[in-house]
Design an enzyme around this catalytic site. Structure first.
Site, short mmCIF file in Angstrom:
data_model
loop_
_atom_site.label_atom_id
_atom_site.label_comp_id
_atom_site.label_asym_id
_atom_site.label_seq_id
_atom_site.Cartn_x
_atom_site.Cartn_y
_atom_site.Cartn_z
N SER A 119 3.93 -9.24 0.90
CA SER A 119 3.09 -8.94 1.94
C SER A 119 3.87 -9.32 3.66
CB SER A 119 1.82 -9.76 2.10
OG SER A 119 1.13 -9.75 0.80
N HIS A 140 5.22 -1.99 0.40
CA HIS A 140 4.08 -2.96 0.35
C HIS A 140 2.84 -1.95 0.06
CE1 HIS A 140 1.40 -5.44 3.34
NE2 HIS A 140 1.18 -5.71 2.17
N GLU A 152 3.39 0.72 2.80
CA GLU A 152 4.29 0.29 4.13
C GLU A 152 5.57 0.23 3.62
OE1 GLU A 152 3.02 -3.51 5.82
OE2 GLU A 152 3.37 -2.57 7.74
N ASN A 190 0.30 -6.89 8.06
CA ASN A 190 -0.15 -8.34 8.09
C ASN A 190 -0.09 -8.86 9.46
OD1 ASN A 190 -1.59 -8.85 5.89
ND2 ASN A 190 0.32 -8.20 4.71
N1 LIG Z 1 -3.64 -9.41 -2.72
C1 LIG Z 1 -3.26 -8.69 -1.87
O1 LIG Z 1 -4.31 -8.13 -1.18
C2 LIG Z 1 -1.89 -8.16 -1.52
C3 LIG Z 1 -1.79 -6.86 -0.90
C4 LIG Z 1 -0.48 -6.67 -0.65
C5 LIG Z 1 0.66 -7.24 -1.33
N2 LIG Z 1 0.39 -8.51 -1.83
C6 LIG Z 1 1.47 -9.12 -2.54
O2 LIG Z 1 1.64 -8.72 -3.72
C7 LIG Z 1 2.24 -10.17 -4.37
C8 LIG Z 1 1.31 -10.40 -5.86
O3 LIG Z 1 0.17 -10.69 -5.01
P1 LIG Z 1 -1.35 -10.60 -6.12
O4 LIG Z 1 -2.45 -10.65 -5.10
O5 LIG Z 1 -1.26 -9.70 -7.05
O6 LIG Z 1 -1.24 -12.09 -6.85
P2 LIG Z 1 -1.84 -12.32 -8.14
O7 LIG Z 1 -2.00 -13.92 -8.05
O8 LIG Z 1 -3.03 -11.68 -8.52
O9 LIG Z 1 -0.81 -12.15 -9.14
C9 LIG Z 1 0.48 -12.64 -9.34
C10 LIG Z 1 0.82 -12.42 -10.72
O10 LIG Z 1 2.26 -12.90 -10.74
C11 LIG Z 1 2.65 -13.42 -12.09
N3 LIG Z 1 3.90 -14.33 -11.78
C12 LIG Z 1 4.05 -15.51 -11.09
N4 LIG Z 1 5.29 -15.71 -11.19
C13 LIG Z 1 5.90 -14.67 -11.83
C14 LIG Z 1 7.35 -14.57 -12.52
N5 LIG Z 1 8.30 -15.41 -11.95
N6 LIG Z 1 7.71 -13.62 -13.10
C15 LIG Z 1 6.51 -12.69 -13.62
N7 LIG Z 1 5.07 -12.92 -13.27
C16 LIG Z 1 5.03 -13.87 -12.35
C17 LIG Z 1 1.59 -14.48 -12.16
O11 LIG Z 1 1.33 -14.60 -13.47
C18 LIG Z 1 0.24 -13.65 -11.86
O12 LIG Z 1 -0.37 -12.89 -12.93
C19 LIG Z 1 2.47 -11.02 -3.49
O13 LIG Z 1 3.61 -11.17 -3.04
C20 LIG Z 1 1.40 -10.69 -2.27
O14 LIG Z 1 1.77 -11.21 -1.27
C21 LIG Z 1 -1.04 -8.83 -1.94
#
Ligand SMILES: NC(=O)c1ccc[n+]([C@@H]2O[C@H](COP(=O)([O-])OP(=O)(O)OC[C@H]3O[C@@H](n4cnc5c(N)ncnc54)[C@H](O)[C@@H]3O)[C@@H](O)[C@H]2O)c1
Length: 282
Positions: A119, A140, A152, A190
């Site tokens: 993000s 993104h 993005e 963001n």
């Molecule tokens: N939540 C949002 O709205 C959003 C939007 C855009 C981008 N993002 C980005 O996307 C990424 C994930 O966010 P999310 O909301 O899906 O989080 P989340 O907590 O829902 O999911 C993360 C997942 O990654 C897994 N994980 C952690 N470390 C790992 C590893 N080393 N190998 C494999 N799997 C691993 C965890 O078990 C978990 O299931 C982050 O970088 C976040 O900034 C989030």
């Protein structure tokens, strides 16, 4: 640069959604997690989303089965050796991401593009953890991935034009609209959104209004579909805090300091919708 096989890291909110849209667009998808429970949880959400599409007449049962048939489970990063494109969607933490990218650099073939769904973390720094920074790029996606139009696409300092073009083309095949931005903390989405959410948390913290009132003002007054506090709960308060810390550190400007109330909620484990409790209870 033909992309056929996509390897997605993390089956959480974002990784699961990205995997779903890739499989729906016909790509072979390997979905990777650290633990089998996390994979199963993510895959169950994907299956439920597709079943809802069948119920609403947006796809047939046969199409749903075809989409599910394009999935392979992975609990070992070595499985990335078959990938043309990796999209990393693990936690928003630089140490975790650089460690994953350094390993991917060893495991994947030379042609593989390494993308991150971060993000806000610098693409250039993630690329520097590899010996192929020209093949590292930001993709993104927005939450919820199957619904939101925008991707993005962030160029790191060294990202090659051919890599950018391949990712842009793939984004269009997913039915999404790519927007090109350069690599600065928070990119565009963001950089603009998160200070607004943080300011909404400050207004709650200072007792200016109740959470419902703050969200109502932004919904009814600014025509936002969701108030900023509810949106923070949907994004995940841990993710919101990581992003504010990245902006604060990246620009060295106090206007980006995370609200103490946000820190407190994250320390309490109240991370929003995914833990059933954030500013609201679910
Ligand atoms: N939540 C949002 O709205 C959003 C939007 C855009 C981008 N993002 C980005 O996307 C990424 C994930 O966010 P999310 O909301 O899906 O989080 P989340 O907590 O829902 O999911 C993360 C997942 O990654 C897994 N994980 C952690 N470390 C790992 C590893 N080393 N190998 C494999 N799997 C691993 C965890 O078990 C978990 O299931 C982050 O970088 C976040 O900034 C989030």
């Amino acid at each position: 640069m033909a992309i056929e096989h996509v390897f997605i890291i993390g089956a959480g909110q974002m990784g699961g959604g990205i995997a779903q849209v890739c499989a729906q667009a016909g790509y072979q998808v390997t979905l990777h997690e650290i633990k089998e429970e996390a994979y199963n949880r993510g895959f169950a959400v994907i299956t439920k989303n597709l079943s809802r599409n069948v119920e609403k007449g947006r796809m047939t049962e046969e199409e749903k089965q075809e989409v599910l048939g394009r999935f392979t489970q992975s609990l070992d990063l070595q499985n990335a050796k078959h990938a043309d494109l990796v999209i990393e969607a693990a936690v928003e933490n630089m140490e975790v991401k650089t460690s994953i990218f350094a390993q991917l650099d060893e495991i994947t073939p030379e042609h593989t593009i390494l993308a991150t769904n971060t993000s806000s973390l610098p693409i250039t720094e993630i690329g520097a953890a590899t010996k192929r920074p020209e093949k590292v790029i930001g993709m993104h996606f927005m939450n919820p991935v199957p619904v939101m139009q925008l991707v993005e696409i962030i160029r790191g300092l060294a990202t090659d034009d051919t890599v950018y073009e391949a990712v842009e083309e793939m984004t269009r095949r997913l039915g999404k609209t790519p927007v090109e931005v350069n690599d600065y903390p928070g990119f565009v989405a963001n950089r603009v959104l998160m200070p607004m959410i943080n300011e909404a948390i400050f207004t709650l913290y200072e007792g200016v209004a109740t959470k419902e009132a703050i969200d109502d003002v932004m919904k009814m007054g600014m025509n936002h579909p969701m108030g900023p506090l509810q949106l923070a709960d949907f994004i995940g308060l841990d993710t919101c805090l990581y992003i504010m810390e990245t902006l604060y550190e990246g620009f060295g400007d106090s206007k980006y300091r995370p609200c103490p109330l946000l820190r407190k909620y994250v320390k309490a484990g109240w991370l929003g919708k995914k833990t059933d409790r954030g500013f609201y209870t679910y």
